[in-house]
Design a protein around this motif. Structure first.
Motif, PDB file in Angstrom:
ATOM      1  N   GLN A 114      19.109  15.676 -13.050  1.00  0.00           N
ATOM      2  CA  GLN A 114      18.734  17.005 -12.600  1.00  0.00           C
ATOM      3  C   GLN A 114      17.225  17.206 -12.636  1.00  0.00           C
ATOM      4  O   GLN A 114      16.624  17.697 -11.677  1.00  0.00           O
ATOM      5  N   GLU A 115      16.585  16.798 -13.748  1.00  0.00           N
ATOM      6  CA  GLU A 115      15.132  16.954 -13.858  1.00  0.00           C
ATOM      7  C   GLU A 115      14.419  16.098 -12.806  1.00  0.00           C
ATOM      8  O   GLU A 115      13.396  16.514 -12.245  1.00  0.00           O
ATOM      9  N   THR A 116      14.966  14.922 -12.544  1.00  0.00           N
ATOM     10  CA  THR A 116      14.372  14.049 -11.532  1.00  0.00           C
ATOM     11  C   THR A 116      14.465  14.684 -10.146  1.00  0.00           C
ATOM     12  O   THR A 116      13.483  14.722  -9.387  1.00  0.00           O
ATOM     13  N   VAL A 125      10.817  12.968 -17.209  1.00  0.00           N
ATOM     14  CA  VAL A 125      12.163  13.430 -16.869  1.00  0.00           C
ATOM     15  C   VAL A 125      13.185  12.737 -17.766  1.00  0.00           C
ATOM     16  O   VAL A 125      12.997  11.589 -18.161  1.00  0.00           O
ATOM     17  N   ASP A 128      14.893  17.875  -9.462  1.00  0.00           N
ATOM     18  CA  ASP A 128      14.077  19.096  -9.426  1.00  0.00           C
ATOM     19  C   ASP A 128      12.609  18.753  -9.191  1.00  0.00           C
ATOM     20  O   ASP A 128      11.918  19.448  -8.424  1.00  0.00           O
TER      21      ASP A 128
END
Length: 415
Positions: A129-131, A125, A133
């Motif tokens: 946001q990626e974390t 990540v 998600d």
């Protein structure tokens, strides 16, 4: 006389080399090792222990004069550099490929997935946001940590988008732009200490931890009681893990979580476990891993065919005083233990200084702090820096009880 280049590390491999008649050229960072190292090394050279180019610059001339029989390291900070130096000089040692596979937690996971070994959900990540998600895709708690982190630094548990934002903000402030996110593994953490030679792996210790909410290990004991029912499965799993990453020779320290569905790989390292674990193994079963580190790899002795029997238990417990300014330490004059004190300024960041001297008694207290010192908050293993108690008992339960009793008798008065 065999000749080795040793990159970084503590005193024990060096004193053992002296006992075995091995010529040691030590590469270390100035001011980061104990003064008496000079008594056991033919040369001490200064270079950043993580910089293979700098290490090669100081070692090449000596290798040209008299070739080294091996390039070794017993510290994670120098593992990749030591592998690169061994590869460049064409001498035995853990390869840089294996060192990288273990240092890079994402690469470890990739190799495990490739061999369908201990699979868990994970992802690299690069943002809050990626974390978040990834956490939502897992549907529960996750752990986010640097892919090349050490010493429990910057490990974050994420349960919400707010947690993800906080975690990645702190990672970015610490200098990380990417991290590995993994599903949270429920269960106790245990470690397996192994030694390998020519691709054969032997288990020498299984330990368990007491940790705080930041995953900082403040107590280690062996043999592990919680690991006992899983011993056969852990032995098979650690052997397969080491084969996957290509480790054929030397020590390894592998950590597992005992989940409700069985042991899962947490991470592994091509070095001895920290927190004085080799001394715990010696106290529990009589095997000297530091001697093996040189004697087996240099061909003096054979690797045992089977795991040893634990005749005793052993434990180490770190002092964890409140953060602040130390005023005084009381109780040292009445405690039933050998008390050793590190002179001011000589601990040098080593959380288990004077470890070789703890062999002098079954219960030993080591104090590294002095009035006026600033004691840190316990945020990583590095902060276990106020000293420790190490003890032998008839089993691990007795050893941990001895450590607890001694710690309770000693008081760090902090302002």
């Amino acid at each position: 006389m065999p000749r080795i280049a040793l990159i970084g590390g503590n005193a024990r491999p060096i004193t053992t080399a002296h006992e075995l008649g091995v010529d040691v050229v030590l590469v270390h960072e100035e001011g980061r090792y104990e003064p008496d190292f000079a008594d056991y090394c033919s040369r001490i050279l200064h270079a950043p222990i993580g910089d293979s180019a700098a290490i090669l610059e100081v070692l090449r001339p000596l290798h040209a004069e008299q070739p080294f029989d091996a390039v070794l390291s017993a510290t994670e900070y120098a593992a990749i550099a030591a592998g690169e130096v061994a590869d460049a000089l064409g001498v035995p040692g853990t390869t840089a490929r294996t060192a990288r596979a273990l240092k890079d937690k994402a690469e470890t996971r990739r190799l495990l997935d490739e061999h369908d070994l201990s699979p868990i959900r994970h992802a690299m990540v690069a943002s809050e946001q990626e974390t978040a998600d990834f956490a939502e895709s897992v549907g529960g708690r996750i752990v986010v940590k640097p892919a090349d982190g050490v010493a429990s630094l910057h490990v974050h548990v994420v349960e919400s988008r707010e947690d993800a934002a906080t975690a990645f903000k702190q990672l970015r402030e610490a200098g990380y732009t990417r991290a590995i996110a993994e599903e949270y593994l429920e269960g106790p953490v245990v470690s397996v200490d192994t030694f390998s030679h020519r691709g054969r792996h032997v288990v020498f210790g299984m330990s368990e931890y007491q940790m705080n909410d930041r995953f900082v290990e403040w107590e280690v004991s062996t043999p592990s009681r919680v690991a006992a029912p899983h011993r056969a499965e852990l032995t098979e799993l650690v052997g397969r893990l080491l084969d996957v990453v290509g480790l054929t020779d030397g020590p390894a320290h592998s950590e597992f979580v005992l989940t409700p569905t069985g042991p899962k790989v947490l991470e592994s390292h091509d070095r001895f476990a920290g927190s004085g674990a080799p001394e715990l193994v010696r106290r529990a079963c009589g095997v000297d891993l530091y001697r093996m580190f040189l004697a087996v790899q240099l061909g003096f002795e054979e690797l045992p065919q089977t795991s040893p029997v634990n005749d005793h238990g052993a434990a180490i417990r770190f002092f964890t005083p409140q953060p602040g300014t130390l005023k005084e330490i009381t109780g040292l004059d009445t405690v039933d233990a050998l008390v050793l004190t590190v002179p001011p300024g000589e601990a040098k960041g080593n959380i288990v200084p004077l470890l070789s001297r703890t062999r002098e008694a079954e219960v030993v207290v080591v104090i590294t702090r002095h009035p006026g010192d600033t004691l840190p908050e316990l945020r990583s293993v590095k902060d276990c820096s106020s000293g420790y108690v190490i003890a032998t008992g008839k089993d691990a339960d007795e050893a941990t009880a001895i450590c607890e009793r001694v710690v309770d008798q000693i008081c760090f008065h902090v302002e």
